[in-house]
Enzyme design. Structure first.
Site, PDB file in Angstrom:
ATOM      1  N   GLY A 252      -4.445  -4.487  -3.723  1.00 47.72           N
ATOM      2  CA  GLY A 252      -5.447  -3.453  -4.002  1.00 47.72           C
ATOM      3  C   GLY A 252      -4.676  -2.224  -4.443  1.00 47.72           C
ATOM      4  O   GLY A 252      -4.035  -1.574  -3.624  1.00 47.72           O
ATOM      5  N   HIS A 253      -4.646  -1.963  -5.734  1.00 44.78           N
ATOM      6  CA  HIS A 253      -3.862  -0.839  -6.267  1.00 44.78           C
ATOM      7  C   HIS A 253      -4.828   0.237  -6.764  1.00 44.78           C
ATOM      8  O   HIS A 253      -5.644  -0.017  -7.641  1.00 44.78           O
ATOM      9  CB  HIS A 253      -2.959  -1.306  -7.421  1.00 44.78           C
ATOM     10  CG  HIS A 253      -1.924  -2.302  -6.988  1.00 44.78           C
ATOM     11  ND1 HIS A 253      -1.023  -2.888  -7.837  1.00 44.78           N
ATOM     12  CD2 HIS A 253      -1.644  -2.818  -5.769  1.00 44.78           C
ATOM     13  CE1 HIS A 253      -0.241  -3.710  -7.163  1.00 44.78           C
ATOM     14  NE2 HIS A 253      -0.604  -3.691  -5.899  1.00 44.78           N
TER      15      HIS A 253
ATOM     16  N   ASP B 236       0.810  -1.226   0.000  1.00 45.27           N
ATOM     17  CA  ASP B 236       0.000   0.000   0.000  1.00 45.27           C
ATOM     18  C   ASP B 236       0.840   1.271   0.000  1.00 45.27           C
ATOM     19  O   ASP B 236       0.437   2.297   0.545  1.00 45.27           O
ATOM     20  CB  ASP B 236      -0.967   0.010   1.200  1.00 45.27           C
ATOM     21  CG  ASP B 236      -1.866  -1.210   1.207  1.00 45.27           C
ATOM     22  OD1 ASP B 236      -2.226  -1.666   0.117  1.00 45.27           O
ATOM     23  OD2 ASP B 236      -2.183  -1.710   2.305  1.00 45.27           O
TER      24      ASP B 236
ATOM     25  N   ASP C  21       2.302  14.729   1.239  1.00 49.16           N
ATOM     26  CA  ASP C  21       1.262  15.709   1.612  1.00 49.16           C
ATOM     27  C   ASP C  21       0.587  15.338   2.937  1.00 49.16           C
ATOM     28  O   ASP C  21       0.149  16.216   3.684  1.00 49.16           O
ATOM     29  CB  ASP C  21       0.198  15.792   0.506  1.00 49.16           C
ATOM     30  CG  ASP C  21      -0.360  14.421   0.138  1.00 49.16           C
ATOM     31  OD1 ASP C  21       0.442  13.542  -0.240  1.00 49.16           O
ATOM     32  OD2 ASP C  21      -1.587  14.225   0.265  1.00 49.16           O
TER      33      ASP C  21
ATOM     34  N   GLN D 259       2.023  -6.207  -3.070  1.00 47.25           N
ATOM     35  CA  GLN D 259       2.463  -6.262  -1.668  1.00 47.25           C
ATOM     36  C   GLN D 259       3.743  -5.424  -1.500  1.00 47.25           C
ATOM     37  O   GLN D 259       3.885  -4.429  -2.182  1.00 47.25           O
ATOM     38  CB  GLN D 259       2.662  -7.721  -1.206  1.00 47.25           C
ATOM     39  CG  GLN D 259       1.362  -8.518  -1.071  1.00 47.25           C
ATOM     40  CD  GLN D 259       0.802  -9.058  -2.362  1.00 47.25           C
ATOM     41  OE1 GLN D 259       1.498  -9.715  -3.095  1.00 47.25           O
ATOM     42  NE2 GLN D 259      -0.455  -8.780  -2.644  1.00 47.25           N
TER      43      GLN D 259
ATOM     44  N   LYS E  64       1.931   2.006  -5.083  1.00 49.62           N
ATOM     45  CA  LYS E  64       2.525   1.422  -6.309  1.00 49.62           C
ATOM     46  C   LYS E  64       1.636   1.675  -7.524  1.00 49.62           C
ATOM     47  O   LYS E  64       2.117   2.019  -8.599  1.00 49.62           O
ATOM     48  CB  LYS E  64       2.726  -0.097  -6.130  1.00 49.62           C
ATOM     49  CG  LYS E  64       3.678  -0.461  -5.007  1.00 49.62           C
ATOM     50  CD  LYS E  64       3.753  -1.970  -4.803  1.00 49.62           C
ATOM     51  CE  LYS E  64       2.482  -2.579  -4.274  1.00 49.62           C
ATOM     52  NZ  LYS E  64       2.090  -2.164  -2.922  1.00 49.62           N
TER      53      LYS E  64
ATOM     54  N   SER F  96       5.585  12.254  -4.756  1.00 45.41           N
ATOM     55  CA  SER F  96       4.133  12.247  -4.913  1.00 45.41           C
ATOM     56  C   SER F  96       3.479  12.985  -3.756  1.00 45.41           C
ATOM     57  O   SER F  96       3.747  12.692  -2.590  1.00 45.41           O
ATOM     58  CB  SER F  96       3.661  10.795  -4.973  1.00 45.41           C
ATOM     59  OG  SER F  96       2.263  10.728  -4.959  1.00 45.41           O
TER      60      SER F  96
HETATM   61  P1  GDP Z   1      -0.704   0.195  -3.587  1.00 48.10           P
HETATM   62  O1  GDP Z   1      -1.299  -1.072  -3.085  1.00 48.10           O
HETATM   63  O2  GDP Z   1       0.755   0.287  -3.296  1.00 48.10           O
HETATM   64  O3  GDP Z   1      -1.004   0.470  -5.032  1.00 48.10           O
HETATM   65  O4  GDP Z   1      -1.388   1.380  -2.737  1.00 48.10           O
HETATM   66  P2  GDP Z   1      -2.953   1.518  -2.370  1.00 48.10           P
HETATM   67  O5  GDP Z   1      -3.679   1.962  -3.560  1.00 48.10           O
HETATM   68  O6  GDP Z   1      -3.433   0.309  -1.651  1.00 48.10           O
HETATM   69  O7  GDP Z   1      -2.868   2.647  -1.249  1.00 48.10           O
HETATM   70  C1  GDP Z   1      -2.317   3.902  -1.508  1.00 48.10           C
HETATM   71  C2  GDP Z   1      -3.422   4.949  -1.302  1.00 48.10           C
HETATM   72  O8  GDP Z   1      -2.844   6.241  -1.259  1.00 48.10           O
HETATM   73  C3  GDP Z   1      -4.438   5.003  -2.426  1.00 48.10           C
HETATM   74  O9  GDP Z   1      -5.673   5.417  -1.919  1.00 48.10           O
HETATM   75  C4  GDP Z   1      -3.855   6.052  -3.358  1.00 48.10           C
HETATM   76  O10 GDP Z   1      -4.856   6.673  -4.173  1.00 48.10           O
HETATM   77  C5  GDP Z   1      -3.297   7.033  -2.370  1.00 48.10           C
HETATM   78  N1  GDP Z   1      -2.100   7.788  -2.793  1.00 48.10           N
HETATM   79  C6  GDP Z   1      -1.071   7.416  -3.578  1.00 48.10           C
HETATM   80  N2  GDP Z   1      -0.114   8.366  -3.607  1.00 48.10           N
HETATM   81  C7  GDP Z   1      -0.566   9.377  -2.810  1.00 48.10           C
HETATM   82  C8  GDP Z   1      -0.013  10.622  -2.414  1.00 48.10           C
HETATM   83  O11 GDP Z   1       1.095  11.010  -2.760  1.00 48.10           O
HETATM   84  N3  GDP Z   1      -0.769  11.381  -1.548  1.00 48.10           N
HETATM   85  C9  GDP Z   1      -1.992  10.976  -1.104  1.00 48.10           C
HETATM   86  N4  GDP Z   1      -2.641  11.761  -0.260  1.00 48.10           N
HETATM   87  N5  GDP Z   1      -2.529   9.808  -1.474  1.00 48.10           N
HETATM   88  C10 GDP Z   1      -1.813   9.012  -2.300  1.00 48.10           C
HETATM   89  P1  IMO Z   2      -0.877  -4.307  -2.149  1.00 52.39           P
HETATM   90  O1  IMO Z   2      -0.423  -4.887  -3.468  1.00 52.39           O
HETATM   91  C1  IMO Z   2      -0.963  -4.662   2.204  1.00 52.39           C
HETATM   92  C2  IMO Z   2      -1.058  -8.720   3.851  1.00 52.39           C
HETATM   93  C3  IMO Z   2      -2.312  -9.153   4.569  1.00 52.39           C
HETATM   94  C4  IMO Z   2      -1.698 -10.092   5.611  1.00 52.39           C
HETATM   95  C5  IMO Z   2      -0.582 -10.770   4.832  1.00 52.39           C
HETATM   96  C6  IMO Z   2      -0.945 -12.138   4.277  1.00 52.39           C
HETATM   97  O2  IMO Z   2      -2.178  -3.590  -2.228  1.00 52.39           O
HETATM   98  O3  IMO Z   2       0.217  -3.519  -1.536  1.00 52.39           O
HETATM   99  P2  IMO Z   2      -2.455 -12.914   2.226  1.00 52.39           P
HETATM  100  O4  IMO Z   2      -3.915 -12.718   1.959  1.00 52.39           O
HETATM  101  O5  IMO Z   2      -1.564 -12.382   1.180  1.00 52.39           O
HETATM  102  O6  IMO Z   2      -2.131 -14.329   2.573  1.00 52.39           O
HETATM  103  O7  IMO Z   2      -2.185 -12.065   3.578  1.00 52.39           O
HETATM  104  O8  IMO Z   2      -0.263  -9.893   3.761  1.00 52.39           O
HETATM  105  N1  IMO Z   2      -1.265  -8.229   2.463  1.00 52.39           N
HETATM  106  C7  IMO Z   2      -1.189  -6.943   2.118  1.00 52.39           C
HETATM  107  N2  IMO Z   2      -1.004  -5.822   2.880  1.00 52.39           N
HETATM  108  N3  IMO Z   2      -1.058  -4.558   0.856  1.00 52.39           N
HETATM  109  C8  IMO Z   2      -1.217  -5.660   0.088  1.00 52.39           C
HETATM  110  O9  IMO Z   2      -1.183  -5.615  -1.253  1.00 52.39           O
HETATM  111  C9  IMO Z   2      -1.331  -6.921   0.715  1.00 52.39           C
HETATM  112  N4  IMO Z   2      -1.520  -8.180   0.278  1.00 52.39           N
HETATM  113  C10 IMO Z   2      -1.463  -8.967   1.354  1.00 52.39           C
HETATM  114  O10 IMO Z   2      -2.972  -8.069   5.160  1.00 52.39           O
HETATM  115  O11 IMO Z   2      -1.110  -9.350   6.637  1.00 52.39           O
HETATM  116 MG    MG Z   3      -2.832  -1.704  -1.817  1.00 51.56          MG
END
Ligand code: GDP
Ligand code: IMO
Ligand code: MG
Length: 434
Positions: free
Chosen positions: A40-41, A13, A333, A224, A16, A417
């Site tokens: 979850g991207h 999270d 930010d 991840q 990416k 960012s």
């Molecule tokens: P990922 O799994 O690495 O793709 O990240 P996620 O999408 O799960 O979580 C990142 C969250 O932060 C999402 O809601 C993005 O829209 C948001 N996000 C990404 N970059 C920024 C940033 O620079 N500032 C803010 N405020 N939100 C961001």
């Molecule tokens: P993205 O790609 C954050 C965590 C789960 C749990 C552990 C094992 O959005 O960054 P699993 O279901 O993979 O066997 O769970 O890994 N986990 C993540 N945490 N971002 C993710 O993906 C994750 N995918 C799995 O919360 O702790």
């Molecule tokens: Mg994510």
């Protein structure tokens, strides 16, 4: 043959999805090489929000090949739902390709995921319950379905008759909610999947290697983060795939000498979903404030993410494992309006200092963070103005924070960012493909 991998440097999270989307305008292929729909991207483009789980981020820009590589695990039913959802917000799966070698997540894997968590008693992993662990277990045990099986009825029949009685016994033994399917009904269901998705299934290793031979640009999308890696993460509180540099090659079918760049995504603070040690974790009101400011709620499970200060022991561990050539620092930010910003550079364990991430969970639980306190920046909530002015016009304290990360990792922070939108990004590197 330029390739650019994007990998999370923390516990997932990091942003990416946003960073891949920002950089993939010039890419020809975007390849997911590990993980499944536990990811979850989020990608924000104006008023459109894409929440991708199993699909590569390339589906957001029409005309790209979006490849689900051999190192992934795929839940076909949930992928079909995701396709519908993504198309409804303007995405395109014209360029979707699924590796014939990708492992399938079956319904029984999801049920077993829940049952195994119960067996862990008061030490659950806190999985996403998407069946990721059980699907990878079957792959390694050599009893899994692969996407290519959906195109071969004989293979399906053989595997179903071998596997279904075994899985039913296993579920009974573990007290998992039973599965009402018969061999015949499962065959019918899987043949149906083949009919719907078969045209996308191919040898993606050949596809990617030929693209590289032709000088095309290949992005490799990590899911991840390094700290969730099965070998190098906070085992057993990890996911079941190789999320670090090594996973790129085995999960996409390209050789190490074809990797030309690796961008590490670093959230300006740290978050983690699920259980497991977290040295710089905040608690109580301090954590709640950061969680709220950052909107730190999971895209896949909706769970609140645990929040803490930036931990450079973690980022440096990831750097070593992935060979970062650049960093993208996200969510700066969110840190607006803090008086001071502690950044962890070392741990103290049993009175001894270390800058290396320990393998033992017991040691990690004892680790105390050694912080350097940096000055925060205030009143800089106009992200449009921040981006417009470019790097030089950023507040001095923010530049000091970024440069502290660069100095302590030895890697340039080439992307900055300051918001979720594609446009809320400062690019400091002229050419990402050389
Ligand atoms: P990922 O799994 O690495 O793709 O990240 P996620 O999408 O799960 O979580 C990142 C969250 O932060 C999402 O809601 C993005 O829209 C948001 N996000 C990404 N970059 C920024 C940033 O620079 N500032 C803010 N405020 N939100 C961001
Ligand atoms: P993205 O790609 C954050 C965590 C789960 C749990 C552990 C094992 O959005 O960054 P699993 O279901 O993979 O066997 O769970 O890994 N986990 C993540 N945490 N971002 C993710 O993906 C994750 N995918 C799995 O919360 O702790
Ligand atoms: Mg994510």
């Amino acid at each position: 043959m330029p390739s650019l991998a994007v990998i999370g440097s923390q516990w997932g999270d990091e942003g990416k999805g946003k960073i891949i989307d920002y950089l993939d305008e010039e890419a020809d292929l975007i390849v997911r090489f590990q993980g499944g729909n536990n990811a979850g991207h989020t990608i924000v483009v104006g008023d459109k929000v894409f929440k991708l789980h199993g699909l590569p981020s390339g589906v957001v820009r029409p005309g790209k090949l979006a490849v689900i590589g051999n190192g992934t695990v795929v839940n076909i039913e949930e992928l079909l739902q995701e396709i519908e959802q993504v198309e409804s917000v303007g995405g395109s799966i014209e360029g979707l390709r699924i590796s014939d070698r990708a492992a399938l997540i079956m319904n029984y894997h999801k049920k077993l995921d829940g049952a195994e968590e119960k067996y862990r008693g008061n030490k659950p992993v806190g999985t996403t319950k998407k069946g990721i662990g059980p699907a990878y277990q079957d792959k390694i045990a050599r009893i899994g379905f692969r996407a290519g099986d959906l195109l071969e009825e004989d293979t399906l029949k053989e595997k179903i008759s071998l596997l279904i009685p075994y899985k039913k016994d296993l579920m009974n033994m573990l007290g998992a909610e039973g599965c009402s399917c018969t061999n015949e009904s499962l065959l019918e269901k899987m043949t149906g999947w083949g009919e719907k998705i078969g045209k996308y299934i191919c040898d993606t290793g050949v596809l990617i290697n030929e693209a590289l031979d032709e000088g095309k640009k290949v992005m490799l999308e990590g899911a991840q983060g390094a700290m969730l890696d099965i070998d190098h993460g906070t085992y057993p509180y990890v996911t079941s795939s190789s999320t670090v540099g090594g996973g790129i090659c085995s999960g996409s079918g390209i050789a190490p000498n074809r990797l030309t760049g690796c961008l590490g995504v670093v959230k300006a603070y740290t978050t983690r979903v699920g259980e497991g040690p977290f040295v710089t974790e905040l608690h109580g009101e301090e954590e709640e404030i950061l969680q709220k400011k950052g909107g730190e709620f999971g895209v896949t499970t909706g769970r609140g993410r645990r929040c803490g200060w930036l931990d450079l022991v973690v980022v440096n561990h990831a750097k070593t494992l992935c060979g970062f050539t650049s960093l993208a620092i996200t969510k700066l930010d969110v840190l607006n309006d803090y008086e001071t910003l502690p950044v962890c550079t070392e741990y103290e364990i049993d009175g001894k200092r270390t800058k290396y991430f320990p393998g033992s969970i017991k040691n990690l639980e004892k680790a105390k963070p050694i912080y350097t306190e940096l000055k925060g920046w205030k009143g800089w909530d106009d992200t449009e103005a921040l981006v417009k002015g470019g790097y030089d016009a950023l507040p001095d304290e923010m530049k000091t924070y970024i440069e502290f990360i660069e100095k302590n990792t030895g890697v340039p922070a080439d992307l900055i960012s300051v918001g979720a939108d594609r446009d809320q990004t400062i690019n400091r590197k002229a050419d990402w493909w050389n």
